[in-house]
Design a protein around this motif. Structure first.
Motif, mmCIF file in Angstrom:
data_model
loop_
_atom_site.group_PDB
_atom_site.id
_atom_site.type_symbol
_atom_site.label_atom_id
_atom_site.label_comp_id
_atom_site.label_asym_id
_atom_site.label_seq_id
_atom_site.Cartn_x
_atom_site.Cartn_y
_atom_site.Cartn_z
ATOM 1 N N GLY A 96 0.853 -1.411 -0.001
ATOM 2 C CA GLY A 96 -0.019 -0.085 0.082
ATOM 3 C C GLY A 96 0.885 1.132 0.098
ATOM 4 O O GLY A 96 0.546 2.362 -0.533
ATOM 5 N N ALA A 97 1.990 1.084 0.644
ATOM 6 C CA ALA A 97 2.914 2.414 0.618
ATOM 7 C C ALA A 97 3.508 2.734 -0.715
ATOM 8 O O ALA A 97 3.525 3.915 -0.844
ATOM 9 C CB ALA A 97 4.206 2.251 1.548
ATOM 10 N N VAL A 98 3.413 1.830 -1.702
ATOM 11 C CA VAL A 98 4.053 1.982 -2.969
ATOM 12 C C VAL A 98 3.210 3.040 -3.622
ATOM 13 O O VAL A 98 3.350 3.855 -4.607
ATOM 14 C CB VAL A 98 4.238 0.682 -3.757
ATOM 15 N N GLN A 143 16.530 1.723 -12.228
ATOM 16 C CA GLN A 143 16.872 2.787 -11.269
ATOM 17 C C GLN A 143 15.178 3.121 -10.563
ATOM 18 O O GLN A 143 15.333 3.197 -9.326
ATOM 19 C CB GLN A 143 17.070 4.245 -11.908
ATOM 20 N N VAL A 144 14.229 2.954 -11.125
ATOM 21 C CA VAL A 144 13.030 2.867 -10.584
ATOM 22 C C VAL A 144 12.901 1.907 -9.590
ATOM 23 O O VAL A 144 12.283 2.270 -8.339
ATOM 24 C CB VAL A 144 11.725 2.845 -11.769
ATOM 25 N N LEU A 145 13.238 0.497 -9.819
ATOM 26 C CA LEU A 145 13.132 -0.529 -8.847
ATOM 27 C C LEU A 145 13.853 -0.272 -7.730
ATOM 28 O O LEU A 145 13.646 -0.444 -6.571
ATOM 29 C CB LEU A 145 13.579 -1.651 -9.626
ATOM 30 N N ALA A 146 15.261 0.364 -7.832
ATOM 31 C CA ALA A 146 15.987 0.515 -6.813
ATOM 32 C C ALA A 146 15.500 1.623 -5.867
ATOM 33 O O ALA A 146 15.579 1.444 -4.631
ATOM 34 C CB ALA A 146 17.499 1.069 -7.349
ATOM 35 N N LYS A 147 14.880 2.709 -6.510
ATOM 36 C CA LYS A 147 13.960 3.720 -5.770
ATOM 37 C C LYS A 147 12.963 3.099 -4.726
ATOM 38 O O LYS A 147 13.075 3.380 -3.511
ATOM 39 C CB LYS A 147 13.527 4.960 -6.432
ATOM 40 N N ILE A 148 12.230 2.366 -5.469
ATOM 41 C CA ILE A 148 11.021 1.637 -4.814
ATOM 42 C C ILE A 148 11.765 0.552 -3.595
ATOM 43 O O ILE A 148 11.325 0.819 -2.565
ATOM 44 C CB ILE A 148 10.122 0.728 -5.459
ATOM 45 N N ALA A 149 12.782 -0.022 -3.894
ATOM 46 C CA ALA A 149 13.223 -0.854 -2.699
ATOM 47 C C ALA A 149 13.905 0.041 -1.793
ATOM 48 O O ALA A 149 13.620 -0.362 -0.507
ATOM 49 C CB ALA A 149 14.332 -1.782 -3.442
ATOM 50 N N ALA A 150 14.339 1.066 -1.917
ATOM 51 C CA ALA A 150 15.101 1.795 -0.899
ATOM 52 C C ALA A 150 14.028 2.484 -0.056
ATOM 53 O O ALA A 150 14.078 2.792 1.080
ATOM 54 C CB ALA A 150 15.882 2.988 -1.555
ATOM 55 N N GLU A 151 13.084 2.982 -0.798
ATOM 56 C CA GLU A 151 11.828 3.757 -0.260
ATOM 57 C C GLU A 151 10.824 2.804 0.810
ATOM 58 O O GLU A 151 10.526 2.873 1.920
ATOM 59 C CB GLU A 151 11.028 4.556 -0.901
ATOM 60 N N VAL A 152 10.458 1.528 0.163
ATOM 61 C CA VAL A 152 9.247 0.995 0.703
ATOM 62 C C VAL A 152 9.889 -0.172 1.163
ATOM 63 O O VAL A 152 9.416 -0.964 2.320
ATOM 64 C CB VAL A 152 8.503 0.562 -0.597
#
Length: 187
Positions: A96-98, A143-152
């Motif tokens: 849900g945070a995504v 890069q988008v996947l890395a941002k999502i993994a770092a944030e969520v």
């Protein structure tokens, strides 16, 4: 009073001429001795034997002191995280945070032109507003996947399925002619 009670409390003249603090000490010691024989312990900070101890008596502090304590007021976010962890909701909350934090996760520029539509089995479906943005997102997918993994969190989103705009259907009614329809790029 019975004769037995009279034997325990002697008048001061029968206590060997004790007076003042000596008299108080002797009477207190006699009271402690009588209490011990009845199973009670008076004074000196002694605890009762385990069989006679009241459940929970003496095991709980009555004040929290200057340091943090579990009884202190807790921030709502921390309490919600603890509840999600205890109930096993942590993966669903991360999913849900995504969606809830999409602009902060991927950045405002990407969020203006692409929106997440579904997340199933680690595959996030993203709809871009134009075919050009869909192509651009496919190129920076890592890069988008890395941002999502770092944030969520790691493992919440394992891959992206990026789609461009959907063309309207030209099929109206039960009869139609085979073919691609009008030749336009729609984006």
């Amino acid at each position: 009073m019975t004769d037995q009670d009279n034997d325990k409390t002697e008048p001061p003249e029968q206590l060997g001429g004790l007076s003042g603090m000596d008299l108080v000490r002797r009477v207190l010691e006699e009271a402690r001795g009588a209490a011990r024989t009845q199973g009670k312990d008076v004074g000196r900070g002694r605890r009762l034997p385990p069989a006679r101890r009241v459940a929970g008596a003496g095991s709980r502090r009555r004040w929290s002191g200057p340091g943090p304590d579990s009884r202190d007021p807790q921030p709502l976010g921390g309490a919600a995280r603890e509840l999600a962890k205890k109930q096993g909701w942590t993966p669903r909350v991360a999913e849900g945070a995504v969606f809830g934090r999409w602009p902060t996760v991927v950045g405002a520029n990407i969020a203006e032109h692409a929106t997440p539509t579904a997340l199933r089995d680690g595959v996030l479906s993203v709809s871009a507003e134009s075919t050009a943005w869909a192509t651009q997102l496919r190129m920076i997918q890592a890069q988008v996947l890395a941002k999502i993994a770092a944030e969520v969190g790691d493992g919440v989103v394992t891959s992206l399925k990026i789609t461009g705009p959907v063309a309207p259907s030209w099929r109206k009614g039960r009869l139609h002619i085979a073919g691609r329809g009008p030749r336009d790029t729609y984006g």
